[in-house]
Enzyme design. Structure first.
Site, PDB file in Angstrom:
ATOM      1  N   GLY A 273       4.726  -6.170   6.011  1.00  0.00           N
ATOM      2  CA  GLY A 273       4.495  -7.058   7.160  1.00  0.00           C
ATOM      3  C   GLY A 273       3.021  -7.081   7.528  1.00  0.00           C
ATOM      4  O   GLY A 273       2.448  -8.146   7.809  1.00  0.00           O
ATOM      5  N   SER A 274       2.383  -5.913   7.521  1.00  0.00           N
ATOM      6  CA  SER A 274       0.958  -5.821   7.876  1.00  0.00           C
ATOM      7  C   SER A 274       0.111  -6.613   6.893  1.00  0.00           C
ATOM      8  O   SER A 274      -0.846  -7.293   7.272  1.00  0.00           O
ATOM      9  CB  SER A 274       0.497  -4.357   7.860  1.00  0.00           C
ATOM     10  OG  SER A 274       1.271  -3.591   8.741  1.00  0.00           O
ATOM     11  N   SER A 275       0.466  -6.535   5.622  1.00  0.00           N
ATOM     12  CA  SER A 275      -0.281  -7.249   4.595  1.00  0.00           C
ATOM     13  C   SER A 275      -0.104  -8.763   4.767  1.00  0.00           C
ATOM     14  O   SER A 275      -1.061  -9.532   4.629  1.00  0.00           O
ATOM     15  CB  SER A 275       0.205  -6.794   3.217  1.00  0.00           C
ATOM     16  OG  SER A 275      -0.618  -7.286   2.209  1.00  0.00           O
TER      17      SER A 275
ATOM     18  N   ASP B 140      -1.833  -0.869  10.863  1.00  0.00           N
ATOM     19  CA  ASP B 140      -2.083  -0.908   9.416  1.00  0.00           C
ATOM     20  C   ASP B 140      -2.705  -2.230   8.957  1.00  0.00           C
ATOM     21  O   ASP B 140      -3.100  -2.358   7.803  1.00  0.00           O
ATOM     22  CB  ASP B 140      -0.760  -0.738   8.641  1.00  0.00           C
ATOM     23  CG  ASP B 140      -0.327   0.712   8.570  1.00  0.00           C
ATOM     24  OD1 ASP B 140      -1.104   1.594   8.984  1.00  0.00           O
ATOM     25  OD2 ASP B 140       0.797   0.965   8.095  1.00  0.00           O
TER      26      ASP B 140
ATOM     27  N   PRO C  43       9.638  -4.408  -0.137  1.00  0.00           N
ATOM     28  CA  PRO C  43      10.710  -4.020   0.795  1.00  0.00           C
ATOM     29  C   PRO C  43      10.151  -3.866   2.213  1.00  0.00           C
ATOM     30  O   PRO C  43       9.026  -3.392   2.379  1.00  0.00           O
ATOM     31  CB  PRO C  43      11.185  -2.665   0.249  1.00  0.00           C
ATOM     32  CG  PRO C  43      10.759  -2.622  -1.168  1.00  0.00           C
ATOM     33  CD  PRO C  43       9.499  -3.446  -1.245  1.00  0.00           C
TER      34      PRO C  43
ATOM     35  N   LYS D 224       0.863  -1.190   0.000  1.00  0.00           N
ATOM     36  CA  LYS D 224       0.000   0.000   0.000  1.00  0.00           C
ATOM     37  C   LYS D 224       0.895   1.235   0.000  1.00  0.00           C
ATOM     38  O   LYS D 224       2.075   1.168   0.354  1.00  0.00           O
ATOM     39  CB  LYS D 224      -0.930   0.055   1.221  1.00  0.00           C
ATOM     40  CG  LYS D 224      -0.245   0.044   2.606  1.00  0.00           C
ATOM     41  CD  LYS D 224       0.176   1.388   3.158  1.00  0.00           C
ATOM     42  CE  LYS D 224       0.851   1.271   4.527  1.00  0.00           C
ATOM     43  NZ  LYS D 224       1.713   2.363   4.895  1.00  0.00           N
TER      44      LYS D 224
ATOM     45  N   ALA E   7       9.507  -0.176   5.205  1.00  0.00           N
ATOM     46  CA  ALA E   7       9.660   0.809   4.139  1.00  0.00           C
ATOM     47  C   ALA E   7       8.449   1.725   3.997  1.00  0.00           C
ATOM     48  O   ALA E   7       8.415   2.566   3.113  1.00  0.00           O
ATOM     49  CB  ALA E   7       9.906   0.080   2.818  1.00  0.00           C
ATOM     50  N   GLY E   8       7.421   1.531   4.845  1.00  0.00           N
ATOM     51  CA  GLY E   8       6.210   2.351   4.713  1.00  0.00           C
ATOM     52  C   GLY E   8       5.263   1.810   3.666  1.00  0.00           C
ATOM     53  O   GLY E   8       4.295   2.472   3.291  1.00  0.00           O
ATOM     54  N   LEU E   9       5.508   0.568   3.206  1.00  0.00           N
ATOM     55  CA  LEU E   9       4.645  -0.029   2.174  1.00  0.00           C
ATOM     56  C   LEU E   9       3.692  -1.079   2.757  1.00  0.00           C
ATOM     57  O   LEU E   9       2.918  -1.692   2.020  1.00  0.00           O
ATOM     58  CB  LEU E   9       5.507  -0.663   1.071  1.00  0.00           C
ATOM     59  CG  LEU E   9       6.305   0.327   0.214  1.00  0.00           C
ATOM     60  CD1 LEU E   9       7.327  -0.409  -0.650  1.00  0.00           C
ATOM     61  CD2 LEU E   9       5.382   1.163  -0.677  1.00  0.00           C
ATOM     62  N   GLY E  10       3.789  -1.286   4.060  1.00  0.00           N
ATOM     63  CA  GLY E  10       2.835  -2.179   4.735  1.00  0.00           C
ATOM     64  C   GLY E  10       3.065  -3.661   4.491  1.00  0.00           C
ATOM     65  O   GLY E  10       2.151  -4.454   4.723  1.00  0.00           O
TER      66      GLY E  10
HETATM   67  O1  C5P Z   1       0.506  -0.378  15.430  1.00  0.00           O
HETATM   68  P1  C5P Z   1       1.937  -0.617  15.125  1.00  0.00           P
HETATM   69  O2  C5P Z   1       2.506  -1.787  15.888  1.00  0.00           O
HETATM   70  O3  C5P Z   1       2.240  -0.683  13.675  1.00  0.00           O
HETATM   71  O4  C5P Z   1       2.689   0.679  15.656  1.00  0.00           O
HETATM   72  C1  C5P Z   1       4.066   0.756  15.921  1.00  0.00           C
HETATM   73  C2  C5P Z   1       4.298   1.905  16.883  1.00  0.00           C
HETATM   74  O5  C5P Z   1       3.975   3.154  16.237  1.00  0.00           O
HETATM   75  C3  C5P Z   1       3.383   1.871  18.098  1.00  0.00           C
HETATM   76  O6  C5P Z   1       3.997   1.165  19.157  1.00  0.00           O
HETATM   77  C4  C5P Z   1       3.196   3.317  18.454  1.00  0.00           C
HETATM   78  O7  C5P Z   1       4.300   3.753  19.221  1.00  0.00           O
HETATM   79  C5  C5P Z   1       3.270   4.011  17.119  1.00  0.00           C
HETATM   80  N1  C5P Z   1       1.944   4.321  16.569  1.00  0.00           N
HETATM   81  C6  C5P Z   1       1.218   5.400  17.073  1.00  0.00           C
HETATM   82  N2  C5P Z   1      -0.017   5.693  16.546  1.00  0.00           N
HETATM   83  C7  C5P Z   1      -0.526   4.961  15.532  1.00  0.00           C
HETATM   84  C8  C5P Z   1       0.194   3.875  14.997  1.00  0.00           C
HETATM   85  C9  C5P Z   1       1.420   3.573  15.541  1.00  0.00           C
HETATM   86  O8  C5P Z   1       1.676   6.085  17.978  1.00  0.00           O
HETATM   87  N3  C5P Z   1      -1.723   5.304  15.022  1.00  0.00           N
END
Ligand code: C5P
Length: 280
Positions: A102-104, A136, A94, A11, A97-100
């Site tokens: 792992g989340s995907s 994400d 990658p 994404k 990288a901000g492309l999601g």
């Molecule tokens: O949700 P995720 O594990 O991807 O987030 C990683 C870290 O980024 C969280 O531990 C939090 O510190 C920060 N985060 C946040 N607000 C969000 C998403 C992530 O502060 N909406």
């Protein structure tokens, strides 16, 4: 029990406003998630007598640190039973990288194990479990263009089709999302993405004026190379350019594939470059 093969797409965030800090430590945000469906990891799930996880990338942990394994463990805890399966992950997106990516992969795991083991989880339950794995992850349960608010789990799907090629550039810099959030001062924002959508496409002039990724200043200060990528994309006459997520991927929409290919030639050979073609 059948064998499942699934594509887990990337994404981009077309704008990312960090609106406020919440009592639970997370941040409320507003973003436009857009799936890049021709750039994907591939996961296969096969019946097995034990649990096995194999990944073709040396960059990625294969133990409980991996979000795919975390997704499987979360389902085991939710249902109070062991899930024996062999999962193979072919990594193309990658990472960090901000492309999601792992989340995907995590969302693909929830969807596939739900189907394979007939767990009967409904959409809302999948979203709830996805959010426990990461902010994400809920988007990838459907991976349709959507305006994301709250932590990113409140998703309002929109009829958006980007008809221009999107060039994705990653210089290999890994940025910690947690650290990026710690370096941001949230601010309220009233921009309404719907005003920037004409028919089903984006009004890039309007986007350029009003849409920001609030992580850019932090990322550009820390890694000036990223700002240089943005300049190079602008010089290459892209229609719109921005960083995705907390970086380090930059993207740009181009009027046609040739202009995007020409731009690729301006970047160092060791940069990761992908041209996403509309209508894939
Ligand atoms: O949700 P995720 O594990 O991807 O987030 C990683 C870290 O980024 C969280 O531990 C939090 O510190 C920060 N985060 C946040 N607000 C969000 C998403 C992530 O502060 N909406």
């Amino acid at each position: 029990m059948k064998h499942i093969e699934i594509k887990a797409p990337a994404k981009i965030n077309i704008g990312l406003f960090i609106v406020s800090k919440r009592p639970d430590g997370y941040h409320n945000l507003k973003t436009l998630f857009y799936p890049i469906i021709d750039l994907y990891d591939k996961l296969t799930f096969e019946p097995s007598n034990n649990f096995e996880f194999i990944c073709d990338s040396e960059d990625i942990p294969t133990d409980e640190e991996n979000i795919v394994v975390k997704a499987k463990i979360l389902l085991e805890k939710t249902f109070g039973k062991r899930i024996n399966v062999k999962i193979t992950l072919e990594k193309n997106i990658p990472s960090q990288a901000g492309l999601g990516g792992g989340s995907s992969d995590a969302a693909a795991t929830l969807i596939s194990l739900n189907e394979m083991f007939k767990l009967n989880l409904k959409h809302d339950q999948l979203i709830e479990l996805a959010l426990q794995l990461g902010s994400d992850v809920p988007f990838f349960i459907r991976a349709k263009p959507a305006i994301g608010t709250s932590r990113g789990e409140i998703l309002n799907e929109i009829p958006l089709e980007i008809n221009e090629p999107i060039l994705i550039i990653n210089p290999g810099i890994k940025i910690s999302t947690k650290e990026a959030f710690e370096n941001i001062k949230p601010k309220e924002n009233t921009f309404d993405y719907r005003t920037a959508i004409k028919e089903t496409g984006l009004n890039y002039n309007m986007m350029d004026e009003f849409v920001k990724n609030d992580f850019e200043n932090y990322a550009f200060d820390k890694y000036p190379e990223l700002e240089k990528i943005k300049y190079t994309l602008k010089e290459s006459r892209c229609l719109f350019t921005m960083m995705s997520g907390s970086g380090s991927t930059m993207f740009g929409m181009f009027k046609d594939e040739n202009s995007a290919k020409e731009a690729v030639g301006k970047f160092p050979k060791d940069y990761y470059c992908w041209i996403s073609i509309p209508g894939y």
